[in-house]
Scaffold this active site. Structure first.
Site, PDB file in Angstrom:
ATOM      1  N   THR A  59      -7.924  -1.346   6.851  1.00 29.34           N
ATOM      2  CA  THR A  59      -7.266   0.170   6.401  1.00 29.34           C
ATOM      3  C   THR A  59      -8.122   0.613   5.313  1.00 29.34           C
ATOM      4  O   THR A  59      -8.504  -0.215   4.527  1.00 29.34           O
ATOM      5  CB  THR A  59      -6.139  -0.031   6.211  1.00 29.34           C
ATOM      6  N   GLY A  91       2.432   1.594  12.142  1.00 25.01           N
ATOM      7  CA  GLY A  91       2.383   0.983  10.731  1.00 25.01           C
ATOM      8  C   GLY A  91       2.802   1.751   9.731  1.00 25.01           C
ATOM      9  O   GLY A  91       3.660   2.797   9.736  1.00 25.01           O
ATOM     10  N   ASP A  92       2.394   1.246   8.588  1.00 27.45           N
ATOM     11  CA  ASP A  92       3.034   1.851   7.312  1.00 27.45           C
ATOM     12  C   ASP A  92       2.230   3.085   6.841  1.00 27.45           C
ATOM     13  O   ASP A  92       2.675   4.015   6.281  1.00 27.45           O
ATOM     14  CB  ASP A  92       3.058   0.945   6.177  1.00 27.45           C
ATOM     15  N   THR A  99      -2.653  -1.301   1.978  1.00 30.63           N
ATOM     16  CA  THR A  99      -3.136  -1.810   3.037  1.00 30.63           C
ATOM     17  C   THR A  99      -2.381  -3.079   2.908  1.00 30.63           C
ATOM     18  O   THR A  99      -1.875  -3.556   2.035  1.00 30.63           O
ATOM     19  CB  THR A  99      -4.592  -2.206   2.661  1.00 30.63           C
ATOM     20  N   GLY A 151       1.864  -4.125   7.528  1.00 27.07           N
ATOM     21  CA  GLY A 151       2.401  -2.992   7.895  1.00 27.07           C
ATOM     22  C   GLY A 151       3.757  -2.824   7.764  1.00 27.07           C
ATOM     23  O   GLY A 151       4.446  -2.123   6.957  1.00 27.07           O
TER      24      GLY A 151
HETATM   25  N1  ASP Z   1      -1.383  -1.549   6.890  1.00 28.46           N
HETATM   26  C1  ASP Z   1      -2.014  -1.634   8.152  1.00 28.46           C
HETATM   27  C2  ASP Z   1      -0.928  -1.525   9.292  1.00 28.46           C
HETATM   28  O1  ASP Z   1      -0.225  -2.332   9.159  1.00 28.46           O
HETATM   29  C3  ASP Z   1      -3.031  -2.652   8.364  1.00 28.46           C
HETATM   30  C4  ASP Z   1      -4.209  -2.718   7.368  1.00 28.46           C
HETATM   31  O2  ASP Z   1      -3.896  -2.450   6.170  1.00 28.46           O
HETATM   32  O3  ASP Z   1      -5.208  -2.829   7.692  1.00 28.46           O
HETATM   33  O4  ASP Z   1      -1.226  -0.758  10.200  1.00 28.46           O
END
Ligand code: ASP
Length: 289
Positions: free
Chosen positions: A163, A193-194, A213, A216
């Site tokens: 991310t 996700g988050d 990141t 999530g």
């Molecule tokens: N946090 C992101 C998600 O879970 C993934 C990432 O940080 O690459 O969608």
């Protein structure tokens, strides 16, 4: 800027260079007197175009072999806009900004988000790269081996989060954050996700802004960026980020965080072995993995 956390493979230095380039572009906006929001959106757009990151072009594929993109922007004045599971758009972060500025909603997802994007004039765009397609085919074949339930096998395979996110504070002391992602490789279609959830992957208040990141679902449970920003009532950005990351560590949540406070303090920390980052202030450029 962050460009994701985890076990980072960046042998040719492309990710560190990409993060530096994006941070410099955001900084140039601030130096020109533009807003923190303009700076973070500019920086995130650049990494959405960079296939080395899991956002925009180069986003990872879901279980059905499609991209579903999540993105958000937040300002210290309370502005927030986000999109979830958005397909076929080049710059989800710009659509998120439009949700903030052109609607009274916070989050649009799926078909509705796509219809909104098209109505706002964003043309069809295919973010899938050959590299991501090859990786999808390989990972899918691996996932099909073994007897564990799908989500347990998936968890075993997660070690890299790509991310992208940016935080900035401008001359007026206004802060902003932006985050963009393809989410988790081989996620179920429809998973959000988050990143586009206020206070989870992206958050800002007058006192500071943060972008996350990592895992999530874990970041959502902890409300990690809200935790970091609210800690800035008493502590500068670096200490606030370290405190929030310590909570993530205790809860065994893989996470990386970046933040700014309204005084211009910067913070970054992660529970993971590495995080791609770059930051710029009057002292110059610092970056690393
Ligand atoms: N946090 C992101 C998600 O879970 C993934 C990432 O940080 O690459 O969608």
């Amino acid at each position: 800027m962050h460009g994701g956390a985890g076990h980072v493979e960046d042998t040719d230095g492309e990710q560190q260079h990409g993060a530096e380039h994006a941070a410099s572009a955001g900084w140039a906006k601030l130096v020109a007197g533009e807003s923190a929001l303009e700076a973070v959106v500019t920086a995130v757009c650049l990494l959405e175009d960079d296939p080395h990151f899991n956002a925009g072009r180069g986003a990872v594929l879901n279980l059905a072999g499609a991209t579903e993109l999540d993105a958000a922007v937040a300002t210290g004045e309370g502005g927030f806009g986000a999109v979830g599971a958005l397909q076929a758009v080049q710059h989800p972060v710009l659509v998120a900004r439009d949700v903030m500025e052109q609607t009274d909603h916070l989050l649009l997802v799926g078909e509705g988000a796509l219809a909104f994007a098209r109505a706002r004039g964003y043309p069809p765009f295919n973010p899938v790269t050959v590299e991501r397609l090859q990786r999808y085919e390989r990972d899918r074949a691996l996932l099909e081996q073994g007897t564990l339930p799908y989500w347990q096998r998936l968890n075993q395979r997660r070690s890299r989060y790509g991310t992208v996110g940016a935080v900035a504070v401008d001359r007026a002391g206004a802060v902003a954050a932006a985050t963009s992602t393809g989410g988790i490789s081989l996620k179920l279609p429809g998973r959000v996700g988050d990143t586009p959830v206020m206070g989870a992957g992206t958050y800002a208040e007058l006192i500071g802004a943060a972008s996350a990141t990592g895992d999530g679902e874990g970041i959502l449970r902890l409300g990690l960026t809200r935790l970091a920003v609210q800690t800035m009532v008493q502590h500068p950005a670096q200490q606030a980020v370290e405190a929030a990351i310590e909570v993530a560590r205790q809860k065994k949540v893989a996470a990386g965080l970046i933040a700014v406070d309204a005084q211009g303090g910067l913070g970054f920390a992660c529970t993971t072995p590495q995080m791609v980052y770059a930051c710029l202030d009057e002292k110059g450029l610092r970056s690393g993995i």
